[in-house]
Design a protein around this motif. Structure first.
Motif, short mmCIF file in Angstrom:
data_model
loop_
_atom_site.label_atom_id
_atom_site.label_comp_id
_atom_site.label_asym_id
_atom_site.label_seq_id
_atom_site.Cartn_x
_atom_site.Cartn_y
_atom_site.Cartn_z
N GLY A 148 30.44 86.34 -15.48
CA GLY A 148 31.00 86.52 -14.16
C GLY A 148 31.94 85.40 -13.76
N SER A 149 31.62 84.18 -14.18
CA SER A 149 32.48 83.05 -13.83
C SER A 149 33.81 83.10 -14.59
N ILE A 199 43.93 68.71 -4.59
CA ILE A 199 42.63 68.06 -4.80
C ILE A 199 41.54 68.72 -3.96
N ALA A 200 41.87 69.04 -2.71
CA ALA A 200 40.89 69.67 -1.82
C ALA A 200 40.42 71.01 -2.38
N GLY A 201 41.36 71.81 -2.89
CA GLY A 201 41.00 73.10 -3.48
C GLY A 201 40.17 72.94 -4.74
N ALA A 202 40.55 71.97 -5.59
CA ALA A 202 39.84 71.75 -6.85
C ALA A 202 38.39 71.34 -6.60
N VAL A 203 38.16 70.50 -5.59
CA VAL A 203 36.80 70.05 -5.29
C VAL A 203 36.01 71.13 -4.57
N ALA A 204 36.66 71.81 -3.62
CA ALA A 204 35.95 72.78 -2.77
C ALA A 204 35.45 73.99 -3.53
N THR A 205 36.13 74.38 -4.61
CA THR A 205 35.75 75.60 -5.32
C THR A 205 34.49 75.44 -6.18
N PHE A 206 34.02 74.21 -6.40
CA PHE A 206 32.83 74.02 -7.23
C PHE A 206 31.61 74.78 -6.71
N TRP A 257 41.68 75.24 -9.46
CA TRP A 257 40.34 75.75 -9.13
C TRP A 257 39.52 76.10 -10.37
N ALA A 258 40.12 76.02 -11.55
CA ALA A 258 39.46 76.50 -12.77
C ALA A 258 38.12 75.83 -13.02
N GLY A 259 38.06 74.51 -12.86
CA GLY A 259 36.83 73.80 -13.11
C GLY A 259 35.68 74.26 -12.23
N GLY A 260 35.96 74.46 -10.95
CA GLY A 260 34.95 74.92 -10.02
C GLY A 260 34.44 76.30 -10.36
N TYR A 261 35.34 77.19 -10.74
CA TYR A 261 34.93 78.54 -11.12
C TYR A 261 34.04 78.54 -12.34
#
Length: 393
Positions: free
Chosen positions: A96-97, A258-265, A385-389
């Motif tokens: 799913g991720s 940066i905000a998006g990259a961190v927030a999506t985790f 956002w890839a890392g968070g997903y």
């Protein structure tokens, strides 16, 4: 007064011609940021803030109903596949991720695809691949490798194409009401997650996960393609740039990235794991489905409210508010959610904040960087956002 009125009257009939000229200039000189920004100003100053734009919003919202609703309902299918011992919970959640992470992996490529094929063709392609992946996944519920390819990769490509279309197209039709338009578009995803979750749980109990996949795919195909056909660009701007590296010199862009990259985790953790977590508390599968449905409904409400707030209070303020609520709910409420009551409170607050993030980000990017540049800027930000997903898996 007379001079100002004359300028305004002359601007209207020349809008398309001037925008086209600026588009050509930007295409020949992709590093010329002034040309791109000027094209945005000309286009944004004359947007209808309505008209056919509402048809585009309806089409985008219907598409979001399916690709967001299906993605956010994966936890229900995951729990069912886990019961038939297909694989471990971590492996199934990774499938799913991958579907969700494709939005990031392919964001820059998809921004380019939209400029080459146009928004309508891209939307049709995205919904077709989403439906195809679901139908094929119905034949792969006993093979984790095949499920990874169909439900993970094929569906993921479809979701990523559809996501980019709905993220960049409404900005061409709305300026003062851009937040409301994006809020309505993404609220469709929250509504889709609510309905699909409840229906999916019932269908799984009757026909099993295999036919649930197929039914979902056929429904997506039957309603998603007509919705995609409504998508039409108002004034396509086809720049020659693939990635605007200069944007990383812009402080505002770096902060948003940066905000998006961190927030999506943490964003996909609740909808993916609420069914399994509720089962661990001794709650029924129906209770788990109800919690996911409640999460998605709260997400729909949050998307709409944050969209309205973006127009009234400013998109950056709205984005900050959604991120603050998301962090507070994850750090304060989630750790003590060991019974149904606190879990419901968490679902409502986190779902609203979660939806608000997705609804507000396209408005922020379109407002800060202009509609002529939104596809490139949005593609670059979403890539982060890839890392968070992937961490969900």
């Amino acid at each position: 007064m007379t001079r100002t009125q004359t300028t305004t009257i002359e601007l209207e009939p020349q809008t398309v011609e001037r925008t086209s000229s600026l588009q050509r200039d930007a295409a020949f000189n992709p590093s010329d940021q002034d040309s791109i920004l000027q094209a945005s100003r000309v286009s944004d100053s004359t947007v209808p803030d309505g008209g056919y734009g509402w048809a585009v919003v309806f089409g985008c919202s219907a598409m979001t109903f399916w690709f967001v609703g299906t993605t956010y309902s994966w936890g229900i299918l995951q729990a069912s596949l886990l019961q038939q011992n297909l694989s471990s919970a971590s492996t199934l959640s990774f499938v799913g991720s991958v579907t969700a992470a494709s939005i990031s992996f392919l964001a820059i490529v998809n921004a380019r695809v939209i400029r080459l094929l146009g928004a309508r063709t891209t939307a049709l392609l995205g919904m077709t691949l989403l439906a195809l992946g679901e139908i094929l996944a119905g034949f792969c519920t006993r093979n984790i490798g095949a499920l990874f390819f169909t439900a993970g990769i094929i569906m993921g490509i479809g979701v990523s194409l559809a996501f980019m279309v709905v993220s960049v197209t409404p900005a061409q039709y709305f300026n003062k009401k851009r937040g409301l338009a994006n809020g309505i578009v993404y609220a469709g995803g929250g509504l889709g997650g609510t309905i699909i979750t409840l229906v999916m749980n019932s269908v799984i109990e009757k026909v099993g996960p295999a036919w649930t996949f197929r039914i979902l795919g056929l429904a997506t195909l039957g309603t998603g393609l007509p919705a995609a056909w409504l998508i039409k660009e108002r004034s396509p701007i086809r720049t020659a740039t693939f990635i605007e590296w200069r944007l990383f010199r812009d402080f505002k862009f770096v902060v948003l990235f940066i905000a998006g990259a961190v927030a999506t985790f943490p964003l996909f953790v609740p909808p993916f794991f609420l069914p399994l977590y509720s089962n661990s508390l001794g709650l029924s599968s129906n209770a788990g489905a109800g919690l996911v449905a409640g999460f998605n409904f709260s997400s729909a409400v949050g998307r709409l409210i944050c969209g309205l707030a973006a127009d009234k209070l400013g998109p950056l303020n709205s984005l900050f508010m959604s991120l603050l609520l998301s962090a507070a709910s994850m750090l304060v409420i989630w750790p003590v959610s060991n019974s149904l009551g606190p879990l419901i409170v968490f679902v409502v607050i986190n779902g609203a904040a979660n939806g608000g993030f997705f609804a507000t980000m396209p408005t922020v990017v379109g407002t800060v960087f202009g509609s002529a540049r939104v596809s490139v800027a949005m593609g670059m930000i979403v890539t982060g956002w890839a890392g968070g997903y992937l961490m969900v898996g």
